[in-house]
Design an enzyme around this catalytic site. Structure first.
Site, short mmCIF file in Angstrom:
data_model
loop_
_atom_site.label_atom_id
_atom_site.label_comp_id
_atom_site.label_asym_id
_atom_site.label_seq_id
_atom_site.Cartn_x
_atom_site.Cartn_y
_atom_site.Cartn_z
N SER A 147 64.04 107.78 -6.49
CA SER A 147 64.58 106.35 -4.94
C SER A 147 63.79 105.54 -4.61
O SER A 147 62.82 105.24 -5.62
CB SER A 147 63.72 107.58 -3.33
OG SER A 147 63.76 107.40 -2.49
N TYR A 160 56.28 111.37 -0.30
CA TYR A 160 57.71 111.30 -0.45
C TYR A 160 57.48 110.57 -1.96
O TYR A 160 58.02 110.56 -2.81
CB TYR A 160 59.00 111.50 0.06
CG TYR A 160 60.13 111.35 -0.15
CD1 TYR A 160 60.93 112.51 -0.47
CD2 TYR A 160 60.65 109.83 -0.41
CE1 TYR A 160 62.41 111.74 -1.14
CE2 TYR A 160 62.25 109.48 -0.91
CZ TYR A 160 62.58 111.31 -1.16
OH TYR A 160 64.39 110.96 -1.68
#
Ligand SMILES: NC(=O)c1ccc[n+]([C@@H]2O[C@H](COP(=O)([O-])OP(=O)(O)OC[C@H]3O[C@@H](n4cnc5c(N)ncnc54)[C@H](OP(=O)(O)O)[C@@H]3O)[C@@H](O)[C@H]2O)c1
Length: 241
Positions: A147, A160
Site C-alpha cells: 500500500s 496497518y
C-alpha cells in the site's frame, strides 16, 4: 482490458484473499491470461463466485479455503498445489485487513495482532510454504500487495502502516534471496482503491483506483521479458479522490 488468452498457458497461480475486491480482480485477470488459478480466502461463498466467473469465461480456476494467519491452513494449501499441479508459477499475496480509525495508544492489542498476523505474518507463511516449489521449478513471480501506507505516515492507522512498511522490507529482502533462483519478488503499493476494505469517507469512488487497475499491474509484472525485473510499483489515482 482483457489479458492475452495464452500468455500464462500451463502456469499455476495462487491468489490469497481472492473472494472479492483487488484479489478477485487479480484472479480473474490471471484466469483470462490462461493460468490455472487457485482462488483462496477464508469464506467459501465469495471464492466460489470468483471461480464461477473465471470458469464461465472459459478459463480454469478452483477455490481453496485458506486462512493466511494459520500456518497449518497455509501448509495444507501448499500440499494441495504440489499434489495436484506439481508447480506454482505465480503467488499473489493479496489477503489483507484494514484499521484506519484508532490512534495507536488506544488500539486494542488484539487488533494489532490481527492486522500484523494477516498483512505480514500471513505473507511469511505463504512464501515459506510455496517458495520451495518455485525454487524446484527454477522460476516464478511472487507479488505482494502492499500500500502507499507502506511508504507514508498513516495517522489512526499505525498498525496497518507498520504491517505494510514491514511487508515492503520483507519483499525487498526476499527478492534478493530468490532472484538467483529466477524468482522475481515484487511489491505493488496502491493508493485508495474502491473496495470494501475501508469506507474511504469523503472520497469519490469514481476517482479512486479500481481493483482492475491493480490487476493490470499484475499483468504487466508477469508478462515481463525474462531479463526484466520491475520490483516495486507505486500506483496512484490520477486525480486525488
Ligand atoms: N482498498 C484499498 O484502498 C487498498 C489500498 C492499498 C492496498 N490495499 C491492499 O489490497 C489488498 C486487498 O484489499 P481489498 O481492498 O481488496 O480488501 P477487501 O475487499 O476487504 O478484500 C480483502 C480480502 O482478503 C481476504 N482475507 C482477509 N483476511 C484473510 C485471512 N486471514 N486469510 C485469507 N484471506 C483473508 C478477505 O476474504 P475473507 O474475509 O473471506 O477471508 C477478502 O477477500 C489488501 O492487502 C489491502 O491492504 C488496499
Amino acid at each position: 482490458m482483457a489479458g492475452k488468452a495464452s500468455a500464462l498457458e500451463g502456469q499455476v497461480a495462487v491468489v490469497t484473499g481472492a473472494g472479492r475486491g483487488i484479489g478477485a480482480a487479480i484472479a480473474r485477470k490471471l484466469g483470462t491470461m490462461g493460468a490455472a488459478v487457485l482462488v483462496s480466502g477464508r469464506t467459501p461463498a465469495p471464492l466460489d463466485q470468483t471461480v464461477r466467473t473465471i470458469v464461465e469465461a472459459g478459463h480454469r480456476a478452483e477455490a481453496v479455503t485458506c486462512d493466511v494467519t494459520a500456518q497449518q491452513s497455509v501448509n495444507a494449501l501448499a500440499e494441495q498445489v504440489e499434489k495436484k499441479f506439481g508447480r506454482v508459477d505465480i503467488l499473489v499475496n493479496n489477503a489483507g485487513i484494514g484499521g484506519f480509525s484508532t490512534p495507536l495508544h488506544q488500539l486494542p492489542v488484539e487488533d494489532w495482532d490481527r492486522i500484523l498476523n494477516t498483512n505480514l505474518r500471513g505473507v511469511f507463511y505463504m512464501i515459506h510454504a510455496l517458495a520451495p516449489l518455485m525454487i524446484k521449478g527454477k522460476s516464478g513471480h511472487i507479488i505482494n500487495i502492499s500500500s502507499l501506507a507502506g511508504k507514508n505516515a498513516l495517522p489512526n492507522g499505525a498498525a496497518y502502516a507498520a504491517s505494510k512498511w514491514g511487508l515492503n522490507g520483507l519483499s525487498y529482502s526476499v527478492a534478493e534471496e530468490l532472484r538467483s533462483h529466477n524468482i522475481r519478488v515484487a511489491v505493488i503499493c496502491p493508493g485508495s482503491t474502491n473496495t470494501e476494505l475501508s469506507p474511504h469517507e469523503g472520497k469519490s469512488a469514481s476517482r479512486m483506483l479500481q481493483p482492475d487497475d491493480v490487476a493490470h499491474v499484475v499483468e504487466m509484472l508477469v508478462t515481463q521479458a525474462p531479463q526484466s525485473f520491475a520490483s516495486e510499483v507505486l500506483l496512484r489515482p490520477t486525480l486525488k479522490p
